[in-house]
Enzyme design. Structure first.
Site, PDB file in Angstrom:
ATOM      1  CB  CYS A  89       3.040  -6.916  -0.046  1.00 17.95           C
ATOM      2  SG  CYS A  89       1.766  -8.334  -0.401  1.00 17.95           S
ATOM      3  CG  HIS A 195      -0.440  -3.558   0.285  1.00 16.37           C
ATOM      4  ND1 HIS A 195       0.529  -3.555  -0.521  1.00 16.37           N
ATOM      5  CD2 HIS A 195      -0.940  -4.975   0.300  1.00 16.37           C
ATOM      6  CE1 HIS A 195       0.675  -4.629  -1.003  1.00 16.37           C
ATOM      7  NE2 HIS A 195      -0.206  -5.433  -0.303  1.00 16.37           N
ATOM      8  CD  GLU A 197       1.315  -0.064  -0.594  1.00 13.04           C
ATOM      9  OE1 GLU A 197       1.410  -0.100   0.444  1.00 13.04           O
ATOM     10  OE2 GLU A 197       1.419  -1.025  -1.320  1.00 13.04           O
TER      11      GLU A 197
END
Lengths: 221, 84
Positions: A89, A195, A197
């Site tokens: 991002c 994302h 994560e």
């Protein structure tokens, strides 16, 4: 030996905790934060993650100020020496501003901040994050951005590979591209808007992102 | 050494789509500005610099634009010294 990973933090990073936790909870990875004012030493980290957020408030252009930090200015040497970088991002925006990846990120075609779960198709291997066997897999991962509309005047496929494409394009990006990868010296650079994560925790029933970290351990340990 | 005002104007290159400008154009049409064909959004940086000559001041402006103020992959810039 554990795989050593660093998460670079800037003022305004806000996915640094998620990234550190996703890495740390992967067996075989030892992760730490790395403050942006410090240079990235060579041959110290095998993985470097540039997390999402709003580094320096997105002033001027997303990533434009962060590219001038000591960490970013020293990163190419560490990558040449063998580190593998993943920019997520805002991290992707920073990699593009620092010209380690080609193209530019324009405001989303709908002009709005888009925050939702998307399906990502794995298009190619990307050592150490993705293997040949992962090609064709679909990962469910969130996106959350306003400047994620990836465009590129011309893409040299010999140098850069589109790694992820959106099943349904949320931002108008060129050829539905969600992430790109290139080799860089002995290391590599990957950037993506979604994302992984945030999708690394089975308790959330959102764990497809773990594939990246687990592959990295398998490849590097 | 003189203090001069350098203006650095940054805009998207031709052919780079600017969704913001398109939205503004559409809104203006909705406000009945039927004659508006298009809108271009630009950024203007106004720098006060100390330099010996105008061309030195322009050189400084160009360097600032190349290194930081513009992303030359997608933007063009124009540097002028404002009349003082």
């Amino acid at each position: 030996m554990s795989v050593k990973a660093a998460v670079i933090r800037f003022p305004g990073s806000n996915c640094d905790h998620d990234a550190l936790r996703a890495l740390s909870e992967t067996q075989g990875i030892e992760a730490c934060y790395h403050w942006h004012e410090e240079k990235i030493p060579k041959n110290t980290y095998q993985l470097v993650v540039i997390p999402g957020g709003f580094s320096f408030g997105d002033y001027l252009r997303a990533g434009a100020i962060a590219k001038l930090s000591n960490a970013m200015l020293s990163l190419p040497d560490a990558v040449e020496a063998g580190a593998h970088v993943l920019g997520i991002c805002n991290g992707f925006q920073i990699l593009i501003e620092s010209r380690m990846l080609p193209g530019y990120l324009q405001v989303n075609s709908g002009l709005k901040f888009v925050s939702k779960l998307v399906d990502l198709r794995v298009e190619s291997a990307a050592y150490p994050w993705l293997r040949d066997e992962d090609r064709g897999a679909t990962l469910k991962v969130p996106v959350a951005h306003r400047f994620g509309n990836f465009q590129v005047p011309k893409i040299d496929l010999a140098e850069v590979s589109p790694v992820f494409r959106y099943e349904v394009n949320p931002n108008g990006s060129f050829q539905d591209i969600a992430g790109i990868y290139r080799k860089f010296g002995n290391g590599s650079v990957m950037g993506m808007m979604p994302h992984p994560e945030r999708a690394s925790f089975p308790a959330l029933r959102l764990a497809d992102g773990q594939r990246l970290w687990q592959n990295a351990v398998r490849a590097l340990r | 050494m003189k203090t001069m005002t350098v203006e650095i104007r940054v805009r998207f290159k031709d052919g780079i789509l600017d969704p913001q400008a398109e939205a503004i154009t559409t809104s203006l049409k909705r406000l009945d500005f039927k004659g508006v064909e298009s809108i271009r959004v630009e950024k203007l940086f106004v720098a006060k610099v100390n330099a010996e000559t105008e061309s030195q001041a322009i050189g400084m402006g160009r360097e600032m634009a190349n290194k930081l103020l513009a992303n030359v992959v997608m933007e063009n810039f124009e540097v002028t010294v404002a009349a003082s």
